[in-house]
Enzyme design. Structure first.
Site, PDB file in Angstrom:
ATOM      1  N   ASP A  70     119.281  -1.942  25.834  1.00 47.26           N
ATOM      2  CA  ASP A  70     119.725  -3.344  25.851  1.00 47.26           C
ATOM      3  C   ASP A  70     119.152  -4.083  24.640  1.00 47.26           C
ATOM      4  O   ASP A  70     119.455  -5.256  24.420  1.00 47.26           O
ATOM      5  CB  ASP A  70     119.404  -4.042  27.188  1.00 47.26           C
ATOM      6  CG  ASP A  70     117.919  -4.060  27.508  1.00 47.26           C
ATOM      7  OD1 ASP A  70     117.126  -3.454  26.765  1.00 47.26           O
ATOM      8  OD2 ASP A  70     117.550  -4.690  28.521  1.00 47.26           O
ATOM      9  N   SER A  71     118.358  -3.363  23.817  1.00 46.62           N
ATOM     10  CA  SER A  71     117.956  -3.895  22.512  1.00 46.62           C
ATOM     11  C   SER A  71     119.187  -4.173  21.655  1.00 46.62           C
ATOM     12  O   SER A  71     119.091  -4.864  20.634  1.00 46.62           O
ATOM     13  CB  SER A  71     117.024  -2.916  21.790  1.00 46.62           C
ATOM     14  OG  SER A  71     117.564  -1.618  21.784  1.00 46.62           O
ATOM     15  N   ASP A  98     120.545   1.631  29.384  1.00 48.59           N
ATOM     16  CA  ASP A  98     119.704   0.611  30.002  1.00 48.59           C
ATOM     17  C   ASP A  98     120.512  -0.198  31.009  1.00 48.59           C
ATOM     18  O   ASP A  98     121.633  -0.625  30.711  1.00 48.59           O
ATOM     19  CB  ASP A  98     119.220  -0.373  28.932  1.00 48.59           C
ATOM     20  CG  ASP A  98     117.810  -0.073  28.490  1.00 48.59           C
ATOM     21  OD1 ASP A  98     117.061   0.567  29.245  1.00 48.59           O
ATOM     22  OD2 ASP A  98     117.457  -0.489  27.371  1.00 48.59           O
ATOM     23  N   LYS A 118     118.301   3.642  32.767  1.00 44.69           N
ATOM     24  CA  LYS A 118     116.886   3.263  32.627  1.00 44.69           C
ATOM     25  C   LYS A 118     116.679   1.894  33.257  1.00 44.69           C
ATOM     26  O   LYS A 118     117.514   0.996  33.087  1.00 44.69           O
ATOM     27  CB  LYS A 118     116.456   3.251  31.154  1.00 44.69           C
ATOM     28  CG  LYS A 118     115.003   2.788  30.973  1.00 44.69           C
ATOM     29  CD  LYS A 118     114.439   3.136  29.603  1.00 44.69           C
ATOM     30  CE  LYS A 118     114.860   2.212  28.488  1.00 44.69           C
ATOM     31  NZ  LYS A 118     114.460   0.785  28.677  1.00 44.69           N
ATOM     32  N   GLU A 153     113.604  -1.152  34.026  1.00 47.73           N
ATOM     33  CA  GLU A 153     112.254  -1.664  33.739  1.00 47.73           C
ATOM     34  C   GLU A 153     111.564  -2.028  35.055  1.00 47.73           C
ATOM     35  O   GLU A 153     112.173  -2.649  35.931  1.00 47.73           O
ATOM     36  CB  GLU A 153     112.344  -2.903  32.839  1.00 47.73           C
ATOM     37  CG  GLU A 153     112.891  -2.577  31.461  1.00 47.73           C
ATOM     38  CD  GLU A 153     112.917  -3.775  30.520  1.00 47.73           C
ATOM     39  OE1 GLU A 153     112.328  -4.829  30.849  1.00 47.73           O
ATOM     40  OE2 GLU A 153     113.538  -3.644  29.452  1.00 47.73           O
ATOM     41  N   GLU A 199     105.877   1.507  26.957  1.00 49.28           N
ATOM     42  CA  GLU A 199     106.050   0.660  25.766  1.00 49.28           C
ATOM     43  C   GLU A 199     104.859  -0.288  25.580  1.00 49.28           C
ATOM     44  O   GLU A 199     104.409  -0.937  26.544  1.00 49.28           O
ATOM     45  CB  GLU A 199     107.341  -0.170  25.879  1.00 49.28           C
ATOM     46  CG  GLU A 199     107.539  -1.070  24.658  1.00 49.28           C
ATOM     47  CD  GLU A 199     108.925  -1.696  24.537  1.00 49.28           C
ATOM     48  OE1 GLU A 199     109.799  -1.397  25.371  1.00 49.28           O
ATOM     49  OE2 GLU A 199     109.112  -2.494  23.597  1.00 49.28           O
TER      50      GLU A 199
HETATM   51  O1  KIV Z   1     116.322  -1.368  24.755  1.00 48.69           O
HETATM   52  C1  KIV Z   1     115.648  -0.520  24.154  1.00 48.69           C
HETATM   53  O2  KIV Z   1     115.931  -0.171  22.998  1.00 48.69           O
HETATM   54  C2  KIV Z   1     114.505   0.060  24.840  1.00 48.69           C
HETATM   55  C3  KIV Z   1     113.546   0.851  24.017  1.00 48.69           C
HETATM   56  C4  KIV Z   1     112.791  -0.065  23.138  1.00 48.69           C
HETATM   57  C5  KIV Z   1     112.672   1.707  24.839  1.00 48.69           C
HETATM   58  O3  KIV Z   1     114.336  -0.131  25.999  1.00 48.69           O
END
Ligand code: KIV
Length: 272
Positions: free
Chosen positions: A51-52, A90, A120, A122, A189
């Site tokens: 989600d980056s 994510d 993924k 969090e 992280e």
């Molecule tokens: O969104 C992302 O790119 C991430 C990584 C920084 C682990 O969660």
């Protein structure tokens, strides 16, 4: 007859094998077809549709505005570009926090409509029951603890986590809860390297570090960071392998100059 190489799609079983063989696991983010194709051909083990994408591609200040529809769009593009890498997507903010049922439906959408192989999430102890419910649907889950960008407002900024004893014990408990819930890997992280080492030695699933030192089972970085495409801010843990922004700038400058002075298009780039 020439031998035809058939690319083998990696699965969570292959990732578990890398871990049990004590081989480092390589992960990078990708958000589109060309990047996925190039890193897949280079032999990356897993691609994270992070989600980056919110900050690297969409220009948001945080990951919070990213939606399910955006994650689905980027996941499909990455899946089309990749033949062997395991694709993790994510789960964006508010697609899993409010309700376990929502979480299961949204995880299912990322697999069914997006084509991802895993999701993924969090969170640690607080997300254990959600992770267990998704794993129970046979959807592989990667956990993510430490500096979790979706908790930016609680953390008060992008700060290293787990420096104090109490925080460190909580992160160890989080790691164990994520493992017990059935996650097949755990992203660590922005935590001290010594704590990441302790967590890695305390659980039996691979840890994937980002700003968590060298003792993790593997590493992940954001592709735009390592290529020098995010020029506003570069965290200490990022190693810049290229300055692609400068290459783009030089190329665009040359194009503008050549169009203006008439040297492009030449005969070579014109039809007779
Ligand atoms: O969104 C992302 O790119 C991430 C990584 C920084 C682990 O969660």
């Amino acid at each position: 007859m020439p031998e035809r190489k058939i690319a083998k799609q990696k699965t969570v079983v292959d990732i578990q094998k890398l871990y049990s063989d004590k081989r480092k696991i390589t992960v990078l983010t990708a958000y589109d077809y060309p990047f996925a194709r190039i890193m897949d051909e280079a032999g990356i083990d897993m691609i994270l549709v992070g989600d980056s994408v919110g900050s690297t591609v969409a220009g948001y200040d945080t990951t919070l505005p990213v939606t399910m529809e955006e994650m689905l769009y980027h996941t499909r593009a990455v899946v089309r570009g990749s033949r062997t890498a395991l694709i993790i997507t994510d789960m964006p903010f508010m697609s899993y926090q409010a309700d376990v049922r929502d979480a299961c439906i949204n995880a299912g959408r990322l697999i069914k409509e997006g084509g991802a192989h895993a999701v993924k999430i969090e969170g640690g102890v607080n997300m254990a029951s959600t992770i267990a419910a998704i794993v129970n649907m046979d959807v592989p889950v990667v956990g993510h603890i430490g500096l979790t960008p979706q908790s930016i407002h609680r953390m008060g900024g992008y700060k290293v986590q787990g420096r104090k004893g109490e925080q460190a014990s909580q992160l160890l408990a989080d790691a164990k809860a994520v493992e017990a819930a059935g996650a097949f890997a755990l992203v660590l992280e922005g935590i001290p390297a010594s704590l990441a080492q302790q967590i890695t030695q305390s659980i039996n699933i691979p840890t994937i570090g980002i700003g968590a030192g060298a003792e993790c089972s593997g590493q992940v970085l954001v592709i735009h960071d390592i290529l020098g495409l995010c020029e506003k801010y570069s965290p200490k843990f990022v190693k810049r392998y290229a300055d692609v922004a400068q290459i783009i700038r030089t190329s665009v400058d040359s194009y503008i100059t050549e169009v203006r002075d008439g040297s492009f298009p030449s005969e070579e780039h014109s039809f007779k």
